[in-house]
Write a protein that holds these residues in place. Structure first.
Motif, PDB file in Angstrom:
ATOM      1  N   GLY A  62       0.815  -1.200   0.000  1.00 18.96           N
ATOM      2  CA  GLY A  62       0.000   0.000   0.000  1.00 18.96           C
ATOM      3  C   GLY A  62       0.852   1.253   0.000  1.00 18.96           C
ATOM      4  O   GLY A  62       2.086   1.196  -0.097  1.00 18.96           O
ATOM      5  N   PHE A  63       0.199   2.390   0.118  1.00 19.63           N
ATOM      6  CA  PHE A  63       0.861   3.689   0.088  1.00 19.63           C
ATOM      7  C   PHE A  63       0.573   4.465   1.377  1.00 19.63           C
ATOM      8  O   PHE A  63      -0.517   4.367   1.938  1.00 19.63           O
ATOM      9  N   ILE A  64       1.566   5.217   1.802  1.00 22.32           N
ATOM     10  CA  ILE A  64       1.413   6.137   2.924  1.00 22.32           C
ATOM     11  C   ILE A  64       1.969   7.493   2.486  1.00 22.32           C
ATOM     12  O   ILE A  64       3.094   7.570   1.983  1.00 22.32           O
ATOM     13  N   THR A  65       1.169   8.537   2.662  1.00 19.05           N
ATOM     14  CA  THR A  65       1.604   9.894   2.339  1.00 19.05           C
ATOM     15  C   THR A  65       1.856  10.666   3.633  1.00 19.05           C
ATOM     16  O   THR A  65       0.967  10.757   4.487  1.00 19.05           O
ATOM     17  N   VAL A  66       3.064  11.172   3.770  1.00 21.71           N
ATOM     18  CA  VAL A  66       3.447  11.960   4.932  1.00 21.71           C
ATOM     19  C   VAL A  66       3.601  13.412   4.484  1.00 21.71           C
ATOM     20  O   VAL A  66       4.303  13.695   3.504  1.00 21.71           O
ATOM     21  N   GLY A  67       2.928  14.311   5.172  1.00 21.29           N
ATOM     22  CA  GLY A  67       2.986  15.715   4.796  1.00 21.29           C
ATOM     23  C   GLY A  67       3.299  16.606   5.992  1.00 21.29           C
ATOM     24  O   GLY A  67       3.042  16.243   7.145  1.00 21.29           O
ATOM     25  N   TYR A  68       3.858  17.757   5.709  1.00 24.54           N
ATOM     26  CA  TYR A  68       4.105  18.712   6.795  1.00 24.54           C
ATOM     27  C   TYR A  68       4.076  20.127   6.229  1.00 24.54           C
ATOM     28  O   TYR A  68       4.368  20.368   5.056  1.00 24.54           O
TER      29      TYR A  68
ATOM     30  N   LEU B  23      10.841  14.804  11.007  1.00 24.45           N
ATOM     31  CA  LEU B  23      10.580  14.043   9.786  1.00 24.45           C
ATOM     32  C   LEU B  23      11.457  12.802   9.703  1.00 24.45           C
ATOM     33  O   LEU B  23      11.005  11.737   9.276  1.00 24.45           O
ATOM     34  N   GLU B  24      12.702  12.930  10.124  1.00 29.85           N
ATOM     35  CA  GLU B  24      13.618  11.801  10.037  1.00 29.85           C
ATOM     36  C   GLU B  24      13.142  10.621  10.881  1.00 29.85           C
ATOM     37  O   GLU B  24      13.340   9.465  10.511  1.00 29.85           O
ATOM     38  N   GLN B  25      12.505  10.917  12.005  1.00 26.67           N
ATOM     39  CA  GLN B  25      11.979   9.847  12.841  1.00 26.67           C
ATOM     40  C   GLN B  25      10.853   9.107  12.117  1.00 26.67           C
ATOM     41  O   GLN B  25      10.771   7.872  12.168  1.00 26.67           O
ATOM     42  N   ALA B  26      10.016   9.867  11.414  1.00 24.90           N
ATOM     43  CA  ALA B  26       8.948   9.229  10.638  1.00 24.90           C
ATOM     44  C   ALA B  26       9.527   8.409   9.493  1.00 24.90           C
ATOM     45  O   ALA B  26       9.074   7.290   9.215  1.00 24.90           O
ATOM     46  N   PHE B  27      10.564   8.935   8.833  1.00 24.43           N
ATOM     47  CA  PHE B  27      11.187   8.219   7.720  1.00 24.43           C
ATOM     48  C   PHE B  27      11.832   6.922   8.207  1.00 24.43           C
ATOM     49  O   PHE B  27      11.791   5.899   7.516  1.00 24.43           O
ATOM     50  N   ASP B  28      12.445   6.955   9.394  1.00 27.39           N
ATOM     51  CA  ASP B  28      13.071   5.745   9.928  1.00 27.39           C
ATOM     52  C   ASP B  28      12.028   4.653  10.156  1.00 27.39           C
ATOM     53  O   ASP B  28      12.269   3.475   9.855  1.00 27.39           O
ATOM     54  N   ARG B  29      10.893   5.036  10.703  1.00 18.58           N
ATOM     55  CA  ARG B  29       9.832   4.038  10.938  1.00 18.58           C
ATOM     56  C   ARG B  29       9.322   3.452   9.620  1.00 18.58           C
ATOM     57  O   ARG B  29       9.082   2.246   9.519  1.00 18.58           O
TER      58      ARG B  29
ATOM     59  N   TYR C  43       4.546  23.752   2.035  1.00 19.62           N
ATOM     60  CA  TYR C  43       3.851  22.501   2.350  1.00 19.62           C
ATOM     61  C   TYR C  43       4.455  21.415   1.466  1.00 19.62           C
ATOM     62  O   TYR C  43       4.543  21.553   0.246  1.00 19.62           O
ATOM     63  N   THR C  44       4.856  20.325   2.104  1.00 18.15           N
ATOM     64  CA  THR C  44       5.561  19.254   1.400  1.00 18.15           C
ATOM     65  C   THR C  44       4.912  17.913   1.704  1.00 18.15           C
ATOM     66  O   THR C  44       4.499  17.661   2.840  1.00 18.15           O
ATOM     67  N   GLU C  45       4.836  17.065   0.690  1.00 18.65           N
ATOM     68  CA  GLU C  45       4.306  15.707   0.853  1.00 18.65           C
ATOM     69  C   GLU C  45       5.314  14.700   0.315  1.00 18.65           C
ATOM     70  O   GLU C  45       5.957  14.937  -0.721  1.00 18.65           O
ATOM     71  N   TYR C  46       5.421  13.576   1.019  1.00 16.15           N
ATOM     72  CA  TYR C  46       6.266  12.460   0.579  1.00 16.15           C
ATOM     73  C   TYR C  46       5.379  11.225   0.462  1.00 16.15           C
ATOM     74  O   TYR C  46       4.629  10.914   1.394  1.00 16.15           O
TER      75      TYR C  46
END
Length: 304
Positions: free
Chosen positions: A189-195, A258-264, A297-300
């Protein structure tokens, strides 16, 4: 007497010449033409009954331009018979004079690729293999049809899905050890992380910019995927009690790194596939000498 004799002789020669010319013009009522003139007319007729070197096609509303030698590359195929053995007058045309075929215009691009190179490279996870095989059958390309049929039989997970094409739609899977840690049905699946962040730049460009301030990291995905990856660090207060099979765009994380979210996400087997960002610039006051305030505003987008 000599003058009269010469006049009579000249008249006989002129009459003989006229008889010879009339004999060349007609014989039994049929007009005789020179061989060169006949060959010229034959060439003109041949030009009107042959195809141009560059051919325009309308296949199901899609326009293609290709060479005649490409269309006739495979002997005994339908296109070889139409364009190699037939004439333009025998084929239907659209309003612009393009040769028309009432077939799938999108899939015809792969037919052309095969005619050009005698090979076919399909996109990853191509899901219309069977329909393309039908097109190959219609255009009488048995070798291409045979290859497509063999590829469908060799598709992975055919036993589980009952349909060879279903395997082409599956997302890449990770190792079996990773899969045992995941909840059923949540493997891919997909997960979109934004900030949304902000920072300022002083009037002097050489001055240090204030570091970004991330107000909140949002999570958009299927409920089960978000809970699997972020666990207790996920704030569900804005969208509580949602069933695991539903989707949400209202979750956010309890931390701002953000790096903590990316690590997970990386530990759960996800990898980034896309990102985008927008930004605006404003001044704290009407004075253009004031510090510039940037808001972005950025989304990954992550996929597994």
């Amino acid at each position: 007497m000599i003058t009269e004799h010469a006049r009579i002789l000249n008249s006989h020669k002129l009459a003989h010449r006229e008889n010879m010319q009339s004999g060349q013009r007609s014989s039994g009522g049929l007009i005789l033409r020179s061989p060169e003139r006949g060959r010229g007319r034959d060439r003109a007729m041949a030009q009107t009954s042959t195809f141009p070197d560059i051919v325009e096609l309308n296949v199901g509303g899609q326009v293609y331009v290709t060479r005649l030698e490409t269309l006739t590359a495979v002997p005994n195929s339908l296109l070889w018979a139409k364009f190699g053995q037939g004439s333009p007058e025998e084929l239907p045309k659209d309003s612009k004079g393009r040769f028309f075929f009432d077939r799938d215009g999108f899939l015809f691009r792969y037919i052309l690729d095969y005619l050009r190179d005698s090979e076919l490279f399909l996109p990853e996870f191509f899901k219309e293999r069977r329909r393309l095989q039908k097109e190959a059958d219609f255009f009488q390309l048995p070798e291409l049809s045979k290859r497509l049929a063999a590829a469908s039989k060799d598709s992975s997970y055919a036993e589980d899905s009952g349909d060879p094409e279903e395997a082409e739609l599956s997302s890449p899977v990770t190792s079996s050890s990773d899969r045992t840690l995941r909840s059923p049905g949540a493997d891919s699946g997909f997960i979109t992380v934004g900030y949304r962040g902000s920072y300022t730049i002083g009037r002097d460009i050489q001055a240090d910019a204030k570091f970004r301030r991330v107000a909140r990291i949002t999570v958009c995905s299927k409920i089960s995927l978000a809970k699997e990856v972020f666990g207790e660090t996920l704030n569900e207060s804005r969208d509580p009690d949602r069933p695991p099979d539903k989707y949400t765009s209202r979750y956010y994380l309890k931390y701002n790194f953000l790096e903590q979210a990316f690590d997970r996400l990386s530990e759960a087997g996800f990898h980034m596939v896309a990102c985008n960002s927008t930004g605006t610039c404003s001044y704290g006051s009407s004075d253009p000498g004031e510090d510039k305030l940037w808001t972005s505003y950025t989304e990954y987008v992550f996929c597994r």
